[in-house]
Structures are given as structure tokens and as C-alpha cells.
Write an enzyme that holds these catalytic residues in place. Structure first.
Site, PDB file in Angstrom:
ATOM      1  N   ARG A 116       0.987  -1.061   0.261  1.00 46.63           N
ATOM      2  CA  ARG A 116       0.071   0.041   0.466  1.00 46.63           C
ATOM      3  C   ARG A 116       0.590   1.293   0.461  1.00 46.63           C
ATOM      4  NH1 ARG A 116      -5.499   1.626  -0.582  1.00 46.63           N
ATOM      5  NH2 ARG A 116      -6.196   3.054   0.719  1.00 46.63           N
ATOM      6  N   THR A 394      -8.635   1.581  -9.220  1.00 47.28           N
ATOM      7  CA  THR A 394      -8.298   0.021  -8.703  1.00 47.28           C
ATOM      8  C   THR A 394      -8.495  -0.953  -9.350  1.00 47.28           C
ATOM      9  OG1 THR A 394      -9.400   1.020  -6.622  1.00 47.28           O
ATOM     10  CG2 THR A 394      -8.767  -1.186  -6.729  1.00 47.28           C
ATOM     11  N   ASN A 414      -6.595   4.716  -6.632  1.00 48.92           N
ATOM     12  CA  ASN A 414      -7.067   5.052  -6.214  1.00 48.92           C
ATOM     13  C   ASN A 414      -8.483   6.047  -6.757  1.00 48.92           C
ATOM     14  OD1 ASN A 414      -9.218   5.750  -4.089  1.00 48.92           O
ATOM     15  ND2 ASN A 414      -8.169   8.234  -3.488  1.00 48.92           N
ATOM     16  N   ASP A 436      -7.327   8.455   0.666  1.00 53.67           N
ATOM     17  CA  ASP A 436      -8.338   7.492   1.913  1.00 53.67           C
ATOM     18  C   ASP A 436      -7.832   7.645   3.418  1.00 53.67           C
ATOM     19  OD1 ASP A 436      -9.658   6.386  -0.019  1.00 53.67           O
ATOM     20  OD2 ASP A 436      -7.819   4.583  -0.677  1.00 53.67           O
ATOM     21  N   SER A 465      -7.519   0.881   3.097  1.00 52.98           N
ATOM     22  CA  SER A 465      -8.250   0.350   2.614  1.00 52.98           C
ATOM     23  C   SER A 465      -9.338  -0.463   2.325  1.00 52.98           C
ATOM     24  CB  SER A 465      -7.175   0.427   1.518  1.00 52.98           C
ATOM     25  OG  SER A 465      -7.630  -0.580   0.453  1.00 52.98           O
ATOM     26  N   SER A 466     -10.086  -0.521   1.380  1.00 53.84           N
ATOM     27  CA  SER A 466     -11.325  -1.762   1.589  1.00 53.84           C
ATOM     28  C   SER A 466     -11.283  -2.636  -0.093  1.00 53.84           C
ATOM     29  CB  SER A 466     -11.769  -1.296   1.307  1.00 53.84           C
ATOM     30  OG  SER A 466     -13.052   0.164   1.820  1.00 53.84           O
ATOM     31  N   GLY A 487     -13.953  -0.804  -6.854  1.00 56.78           N
ATOM     32  CA  GLY A 487     -15.059   0.256  -7.033  1.00 56.78           C
ATOM     33  C   GLY A 487     -15.085   0.852  -4.736  1.00 56.78           C
ATOM     34  N   GLY A 488     -13.953   0.895  -4.782  1.00 54.61           N
ATOM     35  CA  GLY A 488     -13.949   1.684  -4.113  1.00 54.61           C
ATOM     36  C   GLY A 488     -14.389   1.042  -1.862  1.00 54.61           C
TER      37      GLY A 488
END
Ligand code: DON
Length: 584
Positions: A116, A394, A414, A436, A465-466, A487-488
Site C-alpha cells: 500500500r 483500482t 485511487n 483514503d 483501504s477497502s 469499487g471503493g
């Protein structure tokens, strides 16, 4: 919905069908050919040995060729990762970061690689506040301050050098070729550039590389070449990660930062390292789920939601019913409430993962679930979790190989085209992932996600993050499912629904992928639905007290599922064009 918990075997119906056909036609014909529901509306790609599923066809083909030539899943993943940096510039550039879950068949080891982005050392809690003390989205999304220290090059080379078999030169060769020789502009690539042109045009390199003199994207069908990116990739092939983190690319990035009030220094780059972490693990109806640990919230909430659902019988006949969608939404919103408080970078703050996954806690979280009524978000606070004191656009791809290795990878810059600026002269787009972080506790980020103190900005910290790259194993410890999505904030619930559609609703992977999705993230207090949820279902949800809003499609999963016969069945999400799943 019954409350009993049935043992669920995916493709149980297929097994019955298979047995029937065996009896009718004899074993030789049927011995090892996977049989799916004969009346399925969606069919996956099938292969026997290995498979690659990515969001862009050239990357898939390059990675599949590596598998076929005897490379392992890690080699193929690295090839795909670098190729996507060329062919899917909106999502995969070298200037981003991400997460990988790796399964090595030898020794049966499954672990996560966190590459990351990291905040530069000079970043601090109030970095994104304006003079009035308000969160300033321009700073966190569109300035040089929005750029986190990139992790992609370090991450991919780390796994290649430790677990791959290819030389660096061979792993980068397809990406270099695609950058040098170019590839045809597809309608989807063209449309994405058209959408981003108003911002890309402001950066001299982005304008020159992605747009024509007129400011328009290159025409559909024209060949898109990136000679500067090819040069950067060649330097990485020759000198390794140091070309990016210490050499000419690092210097170009730091010069750019100094010229544009950014914070990233040579020291930030030289000290960047990917981190191997234990996966977040949980069982669900006899399957073992391995997913991404903090600093992604993906794995924790995926497992939380699964465990909340496990006491309920989600029978195939109920797939898509209002009762099921209500239950999913209620489980989702309780997880996202926890996310707002408890998740952050575990190297900086205490993230109480064990408490958040404690069965008693999860049961208590669902104790007020009412099958008849939605619980308003305002009545759901982050749960009361024991915290240990003292510690301080993403894209996803999936790969499996014939030896049983698997890679599940999600990475990002992002936003689509990230911060829409490039490191001058390198062909490398930069991320805007600093957004984020919680710019200010309680103020939503670009995905409407609210973060707390644990996700406040700090120098050297990784933003929450997701991303939810996931590998699921069956009861015999075979790799069963490799999946994930962009997809955030919707990444977690999209990935969840692939698991549920396969494990509970017994869909094949193509049907599981195309089934309409829903999403609830606590705040805003609404169920977001895709087209395809019937108006009757929607009304029933509204009668239970939900606000329901149909919005654009969510996610772009790239999934590979093991069939009963041990074949691979895979599919690329039809929601985004240009994706491809191929096996051999
Ligand atoms: O790490 C995250 O959660 C976000 N930066 C992901 C962004 C994303 O998925 C956008 N793409 N669709």
C-alpha cells in the site's frame, strides 16, 4: 428464511445432473468434464491447468502465456501487474499501491503482501485542513499532497524475487513490449480518457501522453504507445526496485514534488518497503477464507459479515429475495459502523482485529436484527470492542496455476487516473490515495466513508483501504475460489456477494458474477442497488424501512472457482469492458 444451517455443497445440483448423465452415457464421456447447470444463463471459462482473470485482455494473455510456458502463479501475477500498468493506465500504474494474497502450494502457506502507499514522513494529522479547520478535498484529492509513496514496483518485485521463477527481465518484457509497440485504443479506454480529459489536460505530461493536440483522446482503434513508460520499465528491469526508489525515477518524482509543494522525499522513497502480513482468516460453512488484513479493512469486514450471516440458512431458492437482501444490508451496515472507528494502519494504531472477529461480539452485533424492520443507522454505533492497550480506479486480478499456487491481487491509484499528474519524463501516473485517510474525523472521504482517529494522517502511515483480495479454500484444503474487485467502499460487499452466490446460492461463477449487487455502508443510511433488483423486491425493502437507491453498477470482479471435478472455471465481470479470463 429458515434459521437452520444446512451444509451447503456448491454445484450440488450439478452433481446430481452429473450422476444422471454418468448413468445415461457412461463414465468415459463424463469422467472429468465439468457439468454446469444445463439451463444456466451465464457460463464461465473452463480450463484444466491454470487460469488468469484480469480487467484487460493483453495483460491476461501475457500472464496466461507465462503459465503455459511453465511459470508459476506468482510469475503470472507479476507479468499481469506490470502489463496492466501499461494497458489499464486508469487503475494499475506504477505510481500506485495495493494488496496481494498469495497461496504457495509447497508447504501450503497463505499470506498477504501489503504494498500500500504510505504517507510521506512530513505528513501530519492536519495536512488536509484549510485555514478554517475544515477538510479541504482539493488538497487531499487533487494536489501533490494527495500523492502517497507508491508501493507497486516494490510489491511486485518482492514477490517475484522471493516466490517467482522468472527473471526480472522476462517478467517485465511483456509490459515493455506493450508500452513500446502499443495496443489499440478500445472504446472503453477512449471513454475513460474522454471523462478524465478536463483534468489530464492540466498536466503537461498527461496531456502529451494521453491526449491529442486538440485535447481529445486518441481515436478508437489507433495504436497507443508509451515510449517514456517503456524506458522506465526498462530501467526497472535492469536495476530493480532501486531504479524507482533511489535512481532516476525517484529523483524525477522528488524534483516534481519540490516544484509543486508535495512532500515526498528521497528518504521516503528509499525507505519504502512492502510488508508480508498474516491474512485475516475465518471459516464460513466449512470453507476457509483468507483475505486482506489491515491496513485494509477488506478482510476484517468480509469475515465479520460472513460470520454474522452464518447462523441463517441462505437457501438457493431465496437468492435475491427481499428477506435475504434485508439481512445482508443489516449485516453490512453494522460492519461499516465498526470500520469508521476501529480500522487503520496496525503499525501505527491498535486495530482490535481479534475482538472485531470474536464470535460473541458478532452475535451480539446481530442481536437486535429484526427480520421485519431496518435498524436506522443512527441506532447503530460502532460496537463496543475491547482494545488492547500498549501498542501503538483500482483493479483486481486472480491467478491459479497447475501446481496449486494462487494469487489474488487488488491494486489502485485511487481515482481513475489517480491525481491526473505524472512524474515528468517517466510516463508514470501518480496516485491520490492520501484521500483514503480521514482528512478530519467524521468527514466522509470520496467514497462517503467516515474514518476515525485510527485512520488520521501521520507521517509514514498507510491509509485505510477497502481492497479485499481473497482466496477461499474448501474442506480438503484445495484452493476453491480466488476473487476480489475494485469499487471503493463497495469492494468489500461486492467480494462478499461473490462468496455468497457461490457458497450459499450455488451459482456457477459466471452467474454469481452477473447477479445484481447491493451495498450498504452504514452512512449514508441507504441500500444502494444495481439494475436487476425487481421493483417488487425494492418495495418490500422499503416497507421494512430501508431507503433504496438504484445507482450505477458496482465492482469489476475477476474470479476463478474450482469445479467439483478439479477444473478451473473463471469469469471476468461483464460490468466493465476489455476484461478477459483465459486458461489452458
Ligand atoms: O483503497 C481503497 O479502498 C480505495 N483507494 C479504492 C479505490 C477504488 O476502488 C476506486 N475504483 N473503482
Amino acid at each position: 428464511m429458515k434459521m437452520s444451517c444446512l451444509p451447503t455443497l456448491p454445484f450440488a445440483k450439478s452433481a446430481r445432473l452429473s450422476a444422471l448423465l454418468m448413468a445415461t452415457f457412461g463414465g468415459s464421456l463424463m469422467a472429468d468434464v465439468p457439468i454446469f447447470e444445463q439451463n444456466a444463463r451465464h457460463h464461465p471459462v473452463l480450463a484444466r491447468s491454470g487460469m488468469v482473470s484480469t480487467q484487460e485482455a493483453h495483460a491476461t494473455r501475457a500472464a496466461r502465456e507465462v503459465l503455459e510456458a511453465g511459470g508459476n502463479a506468482i510469475d503470472a501475477a507479476v507479468v499481469a501487474g506490470f502489463a496492466l500498468a501499461v494497458t489499464l493506465p486508469r487503475a494499475g500504474p506504477l505510481g500506485g499501491g495495493g494488496f496481494m494474497v498469495v497461496h504457495l502450494a509447497e508447504g501450503s502457506r497463505t499470506f498477504a503482501v501489503d504494498y500500500r502507499e504510505r504517507a510521506p514522513a512530513a505528513a501530519h494529522r492536519d495536512l488536509f485542513l484549510n485555514e478554517a479547520g475544515e477538510a479541504d478535498a482539493n488538497k487531499s484529492r487533487w494536489s501533490s499532497l494527495a500523492v502517497g509513496v507508491p508501493g507497486n514496483v516494490a510489491g511486485f518485485l518482492h514477490v517475484l524475487e522471493n516466490y517467482g521463477t522468472l527473471s526480472r527481465a522476462d517478467a517485465l518484457a511483456p509490459a515493455i513490449q506493450l508500452a513500446e509497440e502499443g495496443f489499440p485504443v478500445t472504446p472503453d479506454f477512449h471513454a475513460s480518457l474522454l471523462f478524465s480529459a478536463p483534468r489530464l489536460v492540466r498536466d503537461p505530461d498527461a496531456r502529451r501522453i494521453f491526449l491529442q493536440d486538440t485535447g481529445q483522446p486518441p481515436p478508437i482503434g489507433s495504436i497507443f504507445r508509451q515510449p517514456e513508460l517503456a524506458k522506465s520499465l526498462r530501467m526497472i528491469a535492469t536495476d530493480g526496485a532501486s531504479a524507482f526508489y533511489e535512481g532516476p525515477i525517484a529523483h524525477a518524482l522528488v524534483e516534481y514534488m519540490q516544484a509543486t509543494d508535495g512532500l515526498i522525499t528521497l528518504e521516503d522513497l528509499a525507505t519504502y518497503e512492502p510488508i508480508e502480513r498474516d491474512t485475516v482468516t475465518g471459516t464460513y460453512r466449512g470453507y476457509r477464507v483468507h483475505s486482506m488484513p489491515p491496513p485494509s479493512s477488506g478482510g476484517v469486514h468480509l469475515v465479520q459479515i460472513l460470520k454474522k450471516l452464518e447462523p441463517f440458512d441462505l437457501s438457493p431458492e431465496e437468492a435475491g429475495s427481499a428477506a435475504v437482501l434485508h439481512l445482508l444490508s443489516e449485516a453490512m451496515k453494522r460492519a461499516y459502523a465498526d470500520r469508521s472507528e476501529y480500522l487503520g494502519d496496525p503499525d501505527f494504531v491498535d486495530v482490535p482485529v481479534a475482538s472485531l472477529l470474536n464470535p460473541a461480539y458478532l452475535a451480539a452485533r446481530m442481536a437486535d436484527f429484526d427480520p421485519a424492520r431496518a435498524t436506522p443507522a443512527e441506532n447503530i454505533l460502532p460496537g463496543d470492542v475491547a482494545v488492547q492497550e500498549g501498542g501503538d480506479n483500482t483493479t483486481h486480478f486472480s491467478v491459479v496455476d497447475a501446481a496449486g499456487n494462487a494469487v489474488s491481487n487488488t491494486y489502485s491509484i485511487n481515482f481513475s487516473y489517480g491525481v491526473h499528474r505524472m512524474i515528468p519524463g517517466t510516463g508514470i501516473l501518480l496516485n491520490n490515495t492520501m484521500d483514503d485517510f480521514a482528512a478530519k474525523p467524521g468527514v466522509p472521504n470520496a467514497y462517503g466513508l467516515i474514518g476515525g482517529d485510527r485512520n488520521a494522517v501521520a507521517g509514514g502511515k498507510r491509509m485505510l483501504s477497502s481492497m479485499t483480495p481473497t482466496i477461499v479454500f474448501d474442506a480438503e484444503d484445495n484452493v476453491f475460489l480466488v476473487t476480489g474487485s475494485p469499487g471503493g467502499s463497495r469492494i468489500i460487499t461486492t467480494t462478499l456477494q461473490i462468496l455468497l452466490n457461490v457458497i450459499d446460492f450455488r451459482m456457477n461463477i459466471a452467474a454469481a458474477t452477473s447477479a445484481p449487487r447491493i451495498h450498504h455502508q452504514w452512512l449514508p443510511d441507504e441500500i444502494r442497488i444495481e439494475e436487476g433488483i425487481s421493483p417488487d423486491t425494492r418495495r418490500l425493502l422499503e416497507q421494512k424501512g430501508h431507503r433504496v437507491r438504484q445507482q450505477p453498477a458496482m465492482g469489476s470482479t475477476q474470479s476463478i472457482l474450482r469445479t467439483e471435478q478439479g477444473w478451473w472455471s473463471g469469469v471476468s465481470d461483464p460490468r466493465r469492458p476489455d476484461a478477459l479470463t483465459e486458461g489452458y
